[in-house]
Enzyme design. Structure first.
Site, mmCIF file in Angstrom:
data_model
loop_
_atom_site.group_PDB
_atom_site.id
_atom_site.type_symbol
_atom_site.label_atom_id
_atom_site.label_comp_id
_atom_site.label_asym_id
_atom_site.label_seq_id
_atom_site.Cartn_x
_atom_site.Cartn_y
_atom_site.Cartn_z
ATOM 1 N N ASN A 7 0.872 -1.180 0.000
ATOM 2 C CA ASN A 7 0.000 0.000 0.000
ATOM 3 C C ASN A 7 0.906 1.227 0.000
ATOM 4 O O ASN A 7 1.474 1.591 1.028
ATOM 5 C CB ASN A 7 -0.882 -0.047 1.251
ATOM 6 C CG ASN A 7 -1.820 1.143 1.340
ATOM 7 O OD1 ASN A 7 -1.769 2.072 0.526
ATOM 8 N ND2 ASN A 7 -2.677 1.123 2.339
ATOM 9 N N ARG A 90 -2.889 -2.078 -3.194
ATOM 10 C CA ARG A 90 -4.062 -1.262 -2.936
ATOM 11 C C ARG A 90 -4.019 -0.073 -3.891
ATOM 12 O O ARG A 90 -3.023 0.651 -3.942
ATOM 13 C CB ARG A 90 -4.043 -0.750 -1.501
ATOM 14 C CG ARG A 90 -5.234 0.125 -1.239
ATOM 15 C CD ARG A 90 -5.075 0.968 -0.024
ATOM 16 N NE ARG A 90 -6.314 1.741 0.138
ATOM 17 C CZ ARG A 90 -6.346 2.871 0.820
ATOM 18 N NH1 ARG A 90 -5.266 3.362 1.366
ATOM 19 N NH2 ARG A 90 -7.479 3.525 0.932
ATOM 20 N N HIS A 179 -12.991 3.347 0.527
ATOM 21 C CA HIS A 179 -13.004 2.342 1.611
ATOM 22 C C HIS A 179 -13.728 1.060 1.181
ATOM 23 O O HIS A 179 -14.170 0.280 2.030
ATOM 24 C CB HIS A 179 -13.752 2.848 2.869
ATOM 25 C CG HIS A 179 -13.049 3.911 3.650
ATOM 26 N ND1 HIS A 179 -13.760 4.865 4.347
ATOM 27 C CD2 HIS A 179 -11.745 4.183 3.854
ATOM 28 C CE1 HIS A 179 -12.922 5.669 4.963
ATOM 29 N NE2 HIS A 179 -11.675 5.279 4.668
ATOM 30 N N ARG A 240 -11.785 16.045 8.032
ATOM 31 C CA ARG A 240 -12.653 16.446 6.915
ATOM 32 C C ARG A 240 -14.054 16.789 7.423
ATOM 33 O O ARG A 240 -14.566 16.126 8.331
ATOM 34 C CB ARG A 240 -12.772 15.321 5.886
ATOM 35 C CG ARG A 240 -11.474 14.979 5.215
ATOM 36 C CD ARG A 240 -11.725 13.975 4.073
ATOM 37 N NE ARG A 240 -10.496 13.320 3.705
ATOM 38 C CZ ARG A 240 -10.299 12.002 3.757
ATOM 39 N NH1 ARG A 240 -11.268 11.191 4.144
ATOM 40 N NH2 ARG A 240 -9.139 11.496 3.398
ATOM 41 N N MET A 283 -10.098 10.851 17.960
ATOM 42 C CA MET A 283 -11.269 10.697 18.827
ATOM 43 C C MET A 283 -10.875 10.477 20.285
ATOM 44 O O MET A 283 -11.548 10.953 21.194
ATOM 45 C CB MET A 283 -12.148 9.551 18.313
ATOM 46 C CG MET A 283 -13.470 9.426 19.011
ATOM 47 S SD MET A 283 -14.470 10.936 18.894
ATOM 48 C CE MET A 283 -15.496 10.556 17.476
ATOM 49 N N GLY A 332 -14.851 2.726 15.310
ATOM 50 C CA GLY A 332 -15.861 1.666 15.401
ATOM 51 C C GLY A 332 -15.386 0.494 16.256
ATOM 52 O O GLY A 332 -16.162 -0.105 17.000
ATOM 53 N N GLU A 384 -8.300 -4.912 5.616
ATOM 54 C CA GLU A 384 -8.195 -4.645 4.176
ATOM 55 C C GLU A 384 -7.042 -5.409 3.542
ATOM 56 O O GLU A 384 -7.141 -5.870 2.408
ATOM 57 C CB GLU A 384 -8.014 -3.135 3.961
ATOM 58 C CG GLU A 384 -9.273 -2.359 4.282
ATOM 59 C CD GLU A 384 -9.027 -0.880 4.542
ATOM 60 O OE1 GLU A 384 -8.591 -0.540 5.653
ATOM 61 O OE2 GLU A 384 -9.270 -0.080 3.626
HETATM 62 P P1 ADP Z 1 -7.202 5.243 9.540
HETATM 63 O O1 ADP Z 1 -8.512 5.677 8.947
HETATM 64 O O2 ADP Z 1 -6.102 6.249 9.389
HETATM 65 O O3 ADP Z 1 -6.809 3.831 9.213
HETATM 66 P P2 ADP Z 1 -7.995 4.217 12.118
HETATM 67 O O4 ADP Z 1 -8.961 3.268 11.518
HETATM 68 O O5 ADP Z 1 -6.828 3.674 12.861
HETATM 69 O O6 ADP Z 1 -7.473 5.294 11.106
HETATM 70 O O7 ADP Z 1 -8.833 5.145 13.119
HETATM 71 C C1 ADP Z 1 -8.276 6.208 13.801
HETATM 72 C C2 ADP Z 1 -9.308 6.711 14.805
HETATM 73 O O8 ADP Z 1 -9.614 5.654 15.708
HETATM 74 C C3 ADP Z 1 -8.821 7.873 15.636
HETATM 75 O O9 ADP Z 1 -9.833 8.868 15.761
HETATM 76 C C4 ADP Z 1 -8.571 7.235 16.981
HETATM 77 O O10 ADP Z 1 -8.777 8.126 18.033
HETATM 78 C C5 ADP Z 1 -9.611 6.157 17.017
HETATM 79 N N1 ADP Z 1 -9.210 5.170 18.024
HETATM 80 C C6 ADP Z 1 -8.222 4.261 17.937
HETATM 81 N N2 ADP Z 1 -8.114 3.609 19.131
HETATM 82 C C7 ADP Z 1 -9.045 4.121 19.955
HETATM 83 C C8 ADP Z 1 -9.450 3.880 21.307
HETATM 84 N N3 ADP Z 1 -8.836 2.955 22.033
HETATM 85 N N4 ADP Z 1 -10.470 4.610 21.804
HETATM 86 C C9 ADP Z 1 -11.092 5.537 21.071
HETATM 87 N N5 ADP Z 1 -10.768 5.828 19.799
HETATM 88 C C10 ADP Z 1 -9.770 5.125 19.252
#
Ligand code: ADP
Length: 402
Positions: A7, A90, A179, A240, A283, A332, A384
């Site tokens: 990727n 990817r 995605h 965004r 987050m 999620g 992915e």
């Molecule tokens: P990307 O889209 O860059 O692959 P990720 O899927 O890793 O990113 O998602 C990043 C988001 O997930 C961030 O907002 C991060 O705060 C959130 N995140 C990751 N771990 C936790 C956690 N333990 N608690 C709350 N949010 C989390």
């Protein structure tokens, strides 16, 4: 079969090496600062991460460094690079031409180039990675797995914007979506978990990471999706804005004297959770700040959750039925208060959260709603890279049959 998944971003190369006999990951890593000074390779094998300073002036040299590391006598995992039987790439944008994962030939390369104007930050580095891999592993089949492919089934009523027809015909302005590989992976997993065939499963899949998107899946196929011509549309994301009135752009240009480039950068890089909270695009930081009483961070969380709930409501209305809502991506998979809040906001359509289950399902498959919830909400960690590896294996196997 050993499959190498690549990727390539503008200044990075992420990779995973799979043994497809049991889908195990032999090694994985990230080469950072490609084309800049101070490149670092983070290479993980045998449950140890090795940090190696390297000189990677471009993707071709970067990929060579990674391949050399894979056969390194100390930290490598292969005896010989010829053990690799397929390379999966990817690729972000396949436009309207490509609807499934494909063996890379001159035509596929042309499609990736043709769509570079629609994904200027992604397709050119993706192509650089393909060219690097083709020169380093010239006898190995190379497969392109497109982020847009799963969304190629959207019908015109979902992908067309109500703008002059010529914008679509001449400039290809339409919803493409992104995605797709993640939405497809969780759709397949959800069908397995729900004990249904993919063709009969109806789902709402929400990928909530730094970038966020949602797909309405009917009979295993995407019928609507929240991202648009670019990944800017739809849900609130890390930086965004997601949906706004397009007139905000003219208004800020005319009233605040901002240039189009400034507005573009602001909506893509300074908005979303970061813009609303003034704290962070992450987050975790927003949750922490909100717990300490920061009302802007609390509002960012609420706007985020409300937008997700609103899209779920819309997709619930247009689907022929909804077997489950699936949440994936960093937020999620991990973010308990956001998942809980989204479920609470969906009480009108009969979603009943179960707080204990919510607390248990972290980074693993789990149901987070009560047994009498009208729609179950499942957490399914995305993968992915594995999806790319499986597609690569399938394409390579089909070649052998022909
Ligand atoms: P990307 O889209 O860059 O692959 P990720 O899927 O890793 O990113 O998602 C990043 C988001 O997930 C961030 O907002 C991060 O705060 C959130 N995140 C990751 N771990 C936790 C956690 N333990 N608690 C709350 N949010 C989390």
């Amino acid at each position: 079969m050993i499959v190498f998944v690549v990727n390539c971003g503008s200044s990075s190369i992420k990779y995973q090496l799979f043994d497809m006999t049991d889908e195990s990951v032999l090694a994985r890593g990230l080469l950072e600062r490609v084309g800049q000074s101070g490149s670092v390779l983070h290479h993980r094998s045998d449950e140890t991460t090795h940090e190696i300073e390297v000189d990677a002036p471009n993707h071709t040299v970067g990929l060579k460094i990674i391949l050399d590391t894979l056969v390194d006598p100390k930290i490598g995992v292969l005896k010989n690079i010829e053990e690799i039987e397929g390379v999966g790439h990817r690729v972000v944008h396949g436009g309207e031409q490509i609807r499934e994962s494909t063996l890379i030939d001159d035509n596929v390369i042309k499609v990736i180039k043709d769509n570079a104007s629609l994904a200027p930050l992604h397709n050119p580095p993706n192509l650089a990675g393909i060219e690097a891999a083709m020169s380093a592993l010239s006898n190995v089949p190379q497969v392109a797995v497109f982020d847009t492919a799963f969304l190629a089934t959207l019908p015109p009523r979902a992908y067309r914007y109500a703008v002059p027809r010529q914008w679509y015909e001449k400039y290809r302005v339409r919803r493409y979506g992104f995605h797709g590989t993640s939405h497809r992976y969780v759709t397949l997993r959800a069908a397995e978990i729900l004990g249904k065939s993919v063709e009969e499963v109806n789902l709402i899949t929400a990928h909530l990471g730094n970038g966020c998107s949602m797909t309405a899946v009917a009979g295993g196929k995407a019928i609507d999706h929240s991202m648009g011509l670019t990944p800017l549309e739809g849900l609130v994301m890390g930086t965004r804005s997601g949906d706004i009135d397009p007139a905000v752009i003219f208004y800020m240009a005319r009233t605040a004297g901002m240039s189009l480039d400034e507005i573009d950068t602001t909506l893509n890089k300074k908005s979303g959770l970061l813009g609303l909270s003034g704290v962070s695009n992450d987050m975790r930081d927003c949750i922490e700040a909100a717990e300490k009483g920061n009302t802007d961070a609390a509002l960012a969380m609420e706007v985020f959750s409300y937008r997700v709930a609103k899209y779920i409501g819309a997709y619930f209305a247009i689907l022929p039925g909804c077997d489950a809502i699936i949440m994936t991506g960093g937020i999620g998979e991990n973010s308990l208060p956001i998942r809980l809040r989204i479920c609470q906001l969906l009480s009108n359509i009969g979603v009943i959260p179960d707080e204990k289950r919510n607390e248990e399902a972290i980074r693993k498959v789990g149901l987070i709603t009560a047994d009498d919830s009208k729609i179950p909400v499942w957490i399914i960690p995305t993968n992915e890279e594995l999806m790319i590896a499986r597609d690569t294996r399938d394409v390579v196997e089909q070649m052998a049959v022909k």
